[in-house]
Design a protein around this motif. Sequence first.
Motif, PDB file in Angstrom:
ATOM      1  N   ARG A  59      -2.186  15.999  28.637  1.00 17.87           N
ATOM      2  CA  ARG A  59      -3.120  15.879  27.523  1.00 17.87           C
ATOM      3  C   ARG A  59      -3.817  17.205  27.284  1.00 17.87           C
ATOM      4  N   ALA A  60      -3.100  18.128  26.664  1.00 13.65           N
ATOM      5  CA  ALA A  60      -3.645  19.438  26.319  1.00 13.65           C
ATOM      6  C   ALA A  60      -2.806  19.992  25.181  1.00 13.65           C
ATOM      7  N   HIS A  94       3.782  18.635  21.660  1.00 15.05           N
ATOM      8  CA  HIS A  94       4.143  17.229  21.510  1.00 15.05           C
ATOM      9  C   HIS A  94       2.947  16.507  20.892  1.00 15.05           C
ATOM     10  N   GLY A  95       2.706  16.769  19.599  1.00 14.42           N
ATOM     11  CA  GLY A  95       1.522  16.211  18.948  1.00 14.42           C
ATOM     12  C   GLY A  95       0.259  16.824  19.543  1.00 14.42           C
ATOM     13  N   ALA A  97      -9.558  14.704  34.185  1.00 12.75           N
ATOM     14  CA  ALA A  97     -10.193  15.768  34.971  1.00 12.75           C
ATOM     15  C   ALA A  97      -9.688  17.133  34.534  1.00 12.75           C
ATOM     16  N   PHE A  98      -8.387  17.235  34.288  1.00  9.53           N
ATOM     17  CA  PHE A  98      -7.805  18.490  33.824  1.00  9.53           C
ATOM     18  C   PHE A  98      -8.389  18.886  32.472  1.00  9.53           C
ATOM     19  N   GLU A  99      -8.514  17.909  31.586  1.00  6.91           N
ATOM     20  CA  GLU A  99      -9.044  18.167  30.248  1.00  6.91           C
ATOM     21  C   GLU A  99     -10.498  18.635  30.306  1.00  6.91           C
ATOM     22  N   LEU A 100     -11.272  18.050  31.227  1.00  5.42           N
ATOM     23  CA  LEU A 100     -12.688  18.389  31.347  1.00  5.42           C
ATOM     24  C   LEU A 100     -12.929  19.627  32.207  1.00  5.42           C
ATOM     25  N   GLU A 101     -11.855  20.173  32.789  1.00  4.07           N
ATOM     26  CA  GLU A 101     -11.936  21.381  33.621  1.00  4.07           C
ATOM     27  C   GLU A 101     -12.892  21.198  34.797  1.00  4.07           C
ATOM     28  N   VAL A 102     -12.805  20.033  35.458  1.00  5.54           N
ATOM     29  CA  VAL A 102     -13.629  19.838  36.645  1.00  5.54           C
ATOM     30  C   VAL A 102     -13.107  20.733  37.765  1.00  5.54           C
TER      31      VAL A 102
END
Length: 247
Positions: A173-174, A157-158, A91-96
Amino acid sequence: MLRVLVVDDELPAREELAYLLRLDERIGEILTAESGADALRALEREPVDAIFLDIRMPGLTGIELARVLARFTHAPAVVFVTAYDEHAVDAFELEVVDYLLKPVRPERLTDAIRRVVERANGPAARREPADAETIPVELGGVTRFVPRSEVRYVEAHGDYARLHTGDASHLVRASLATLADQWQEAGFVRIHRRLLVALPYVSEVRFDAGRCVVQVGDAELQVSRRHTAQLRELLVRRARPGRGEGR
């Protein structure tokens, strides 16, 4: 008033959420869909301001549908409504706009609608105070929401980034580049290709053998030569806010 679409493969869940939405005076028309494909067909007929979207559905999942919607020229706001909390990072990655857990509490739904309204009113209206954003992180199978104001520095971190607070660190995951761009207005500054620091937490800047080091809590962080001059200028400007740049 907002036109919204409720997407859930379970009829009782659709009806319950639609009922709760009708209680809010900011909500106008409520459409429903029982699958991701059904939702896309509904959107072809008429646009909506927001989608309240279940995640685990047969066929097209809520995550997959949200990725499709993100490519729309005028994408509706997405609010995930799910019984599972392990998708908060997605959800964070998709900016919901928000992430609600079932059973939905009325006060959380009210807050989600407020976020949708702010998004519909434009960027200036929906922008949160610089320290108000929270970041979902997973720890031992439990999702916590860490206030950005508690993050002291971020380490690459990668393809991920590690957020360091006063007493813990969290992997999200960003990419560091993405966070550097999104958090600039909140006082985060790049000091190295692998490091991003929150200026309010920098307590000391010193030079050791020609290299610049900043003290952030108990951590000593190396500043690359490329970023040293910019960091010094920002710290001086922050310490002397009343001075004009021309002086």
